[in-house]
Motif scaffolding. Structure first.
Motif, mmCIF file in Angstrom:
data_model
loop_
_atom_site.group_PDB
_atom_site.id
_atom_site.type_symbol
_atom_site.label_atom_id
_atom_site.label_comp_id
_atom_site.label_asym_id
_atom_site.label_seq_id
_atom_site.Cartn_x
_atom_site.Cartn_y
_atom_site.Cartn_z
ATOM 1 N N VAL A 1 -23.976 -121.383 -42.260
ATOM 2 C CA VAL A 1 -23.370 -121.035 -40.979
ATOM 3 C C VAL A 1 -23.356 -122.278 -40.103
ATOM 4 O O VAL A 1 -24.360 -122.976 -39.974
ATOM 5 C CB VAL A 1 -24.153 -119.904 -40.275
ATOM 6 C CG1 VAL A 1 -23.580 -119.643 -38.881
ATOM 7 C CG2 VAL A 1 -24.114 -118.628 -41.119
ATOM 8 N N CYS A 2 -22.179 -122.541 -39.516
ATOM 9 C CA CYS A 2 -21.996 -123.670 -38.601
ATOM 10 C C CYS A 2 -21.642 -123.111 -37.230
ATOM 11 O O CYS A 2 -20.609 -122.450 -37.079
ATOM 12 C CB CYS A 2 -20.885 -124.591 -39.111
ATOM 13 S SG CYS A 2 -20.434 -125.917 -37.974
ATOM 14 N N ILE A 3 -22.478 -123.373 -36.241
ATOM 15 C CA ILE A 3 -22.286 -122.801 -34.908
ATOM 16 C C ILE A 3 -21.775 -123.874 -33.958
ATOM 17 O O ILE A 3 -22.410 -124.911 -33.771
ATOM 18 C CB ILE A 3 -23.597 -122.207 -34.374
ATOM 19 C CG1 ILE A 3 -24.135 -121.160 -35.361
ATOM 20 C CG2 ILE A 3 -23.382 -121.580 -32.994
ATOM 21 C CD1 ILE A 3 -25.515 -120.637 -35.013
ATOM 22 N N ILE A 4 -20.616 -123.604 -33.365
ATOM 23 C CA ILE A 4 -20.001 -124.542 -32.420
ATOM 24 C C ILE A 4 -20.276 -124.052 -31.006
ATOM 25 O O ILE A 4 -19.678 -123.089 -30.537
ATOM 26 C CB ILE A 4 -18.480 -124.667 -32.662
ATOM 27 C CG1 ILE A 4 -18.192 -124.995 -34.132
ATOM 28 C CG2 ILE A 4 -17.883 -125.722 -31.736
ATOM 29 C CD1 ILE A 4 -18.856 -126.259 -34.632
ATOM 30 N N GLY A 5 -21.205 -124.706 -30.323
ATOM 31 C CA GLY A 5 -21.610 -124.303 -28.984
ATOM 32 C C GLY A 5 -22.987 -123.686 -29.014
ATOM 33 O O GLY A 5 -23.185 -122.616 -29.594
ATOM 34 N N LEU A 6 -23.964 -124.359 -28.415
ATOM 35 C CA LEU A 6 -25.360 -123.914 -28.504
ATOM 36 C C LEU A 6 -25.918 -123.560 -27.131
ATOM 37 O O LEU A 6 -26.958 -124.049 -26.713
ATOM 38 C CB LEU A 6 -26.208 -124.989 -29.186
ATOM 39 C CG LEU A 6 -25.780 -125.329 -30.616
ATOM 40 C CD1 LEU A 6 -26.631 -126.450 -31.174
ATOM 41 C CD2 LEU A 6 -25.843 -124.096 -31.515
ATOM 42 N N GLY A 7 -25.192 -122.681 -26.438
ATOM 43 C CA GLY A 7 -25.699 -122.132 -25.193
ATOM 44 C C GLY A 7 -26.634 -120.978 -25.480
ATOM 45 O O GLY A 7 -27.282 -120.920 -26.529
#
Length: 342
Positions: free
Chosen positions: A10-16
């Motif tokens: 899993v690649c998550i774009i945006g780590l808010g």
């Protein structure tokens, strides 16, 4: 890796708050997960804490393409279009999902780029008024509803077309991802989602902002006396204004309809209170009954001590691609039920 786990990295774009919490949960489950954060300082903080994070978007997307990763878009609505363009360039074959709080606008951007066959929309109904990596944490999604959209499958089914196996695999992995973070996957089509969240997510922001302004207008005395009910009612007014705007303005049609209903109720209550015999009985009684129904819907989850009955949502154990599986999704949606992949 078990059959209940996501079958790809899993690649998550945006780590808010949302993207960061998802990365923490998947890492805690020892799943292959990495991410991108626009903030260099935020990325460095995450790296120091032991997470696989970068501030180089093209590089992380090229890695995702090599891994055939599931990409999770976890950026504000106004950044989605530009992120999709970079994904098209550097990860043209990866499956996609998102966690944006509106779905019609996101899907329109997906359709414009001919990406429907590899996109499954998502929206976890979890969060706080805080944002940013520093406020993310494990356990945020525990028992939360996580909307999973299936419009592409419904449209293929309506046309009598075979749903591509790769889309079914992406759908299954998005559901598995929610299971891994202990959320409850709820199938919902885009239009129904936006109409529902206008009432239970976006309208509360409008009302909280209004209540905060009215309370503040009461001056120092009102401010100093503010207690539980006021603080509860205004909690989400602490959300960053730009995030509130993006939620509400991109779902304006549905929100205006919900707001009209609220204004009618408020006007009736105002007129009744201004009469010779002031009364708020109608609104108080209706509100109490409505709240009781909502509590009954969610209460079983909190009160149950059984390891089996952990949710008040009926569950459908689903195998994507099985006969009539899209019809089963529609039925589950109509019941507000949840799905699991087996």
């Amino acid at each position: 890796m078990s059959s209940q786990d996501v079958q790809r990295p899993v690649c998550i774009i945006g780590l808010g708050l949302i993207g960061g919490s998802l990365l923490r949960d998947l890492a805690a489950a020892r799943h292959s997960v990495y991410g991108y954060n626009h903030s260099t300082s935020g990325a460095r903080t995450a790296i120091k804490q032991g997470y696989d994070v970068t501030d180089d978007l093209p590089a992380i997307l090229r890695r995702a393409e090599e891994d055939n990763a599931l990409i999770v878009i976890a950026v504000p609505m106004d950044a989605v279009a530009s992120v999709l363009d970079v994904i098209q360039e550097h990860a043209p074959s990866c499956g996609l999902t998102d966690v944006v709080s509106v779905k019609a606008e996101v899907r329109q951007l997906i359709v414009e780029r001919n990406m429907e066959s590899r996109y499954v929309g998502g929206h976890p109904m979890a969060g706080t008024s805080k944002s940013g990596w520093e406020n993310s944490h494990t356990g945020l999604f525990n028992r939360a509803a996580w909307v999973i959209t299936y419009d592409y499958a419904a449209e293929c089914d309506a046309r009598g077309e075979r749903i591509p196996a790769e889309w079914e695999n992406i759908f299954a992995d998005v559901v598995r991802m929610t299971q891994m973070v202990h959320a409850e996957a709820v199938p919902v089509r885009v239009a129904n989602h936006d109409a529902a969240v206008a009432r239970i997510s976006h309208l509360p922001h409008v009302l909280a902002e209004t209540l905060a302004v009215v309370g503040d207008n009461g001056g120092i005395l009102a401010q100093s006396l503010a207690a539980g009910s006021f603080k509860d009612g205004t909690r989400v007014a602490g959300t960053r204004p730009d995030l509130v705007r993006q939620m509400c303005e991109t779902n304006s049609t549905a929100l205006v309809q919900a707001l009209d209903e609220a204004l009618e109720l408020l006007q009736d209550a105002r007129d009744s209170l201004a009469s010779e015999q002031p009364s708020i009985a109608a609104l108080a009684d209706a509100g109490f009954r409505a709240r009781t129904r909502i509590e009954a819907r969610s209460g079983a989850r909190k009160e149950s001590v059984s390891p089996v009955k952990i949710s008040s949502r009926p569950v459908l154990r689903l195998h994507p691609g099985a006969p009539n599986w899209v019809a089963q999704l529609r039925q589950t949606e109509s019941l507000g039920g949840r799905i699991e992949i087996f």
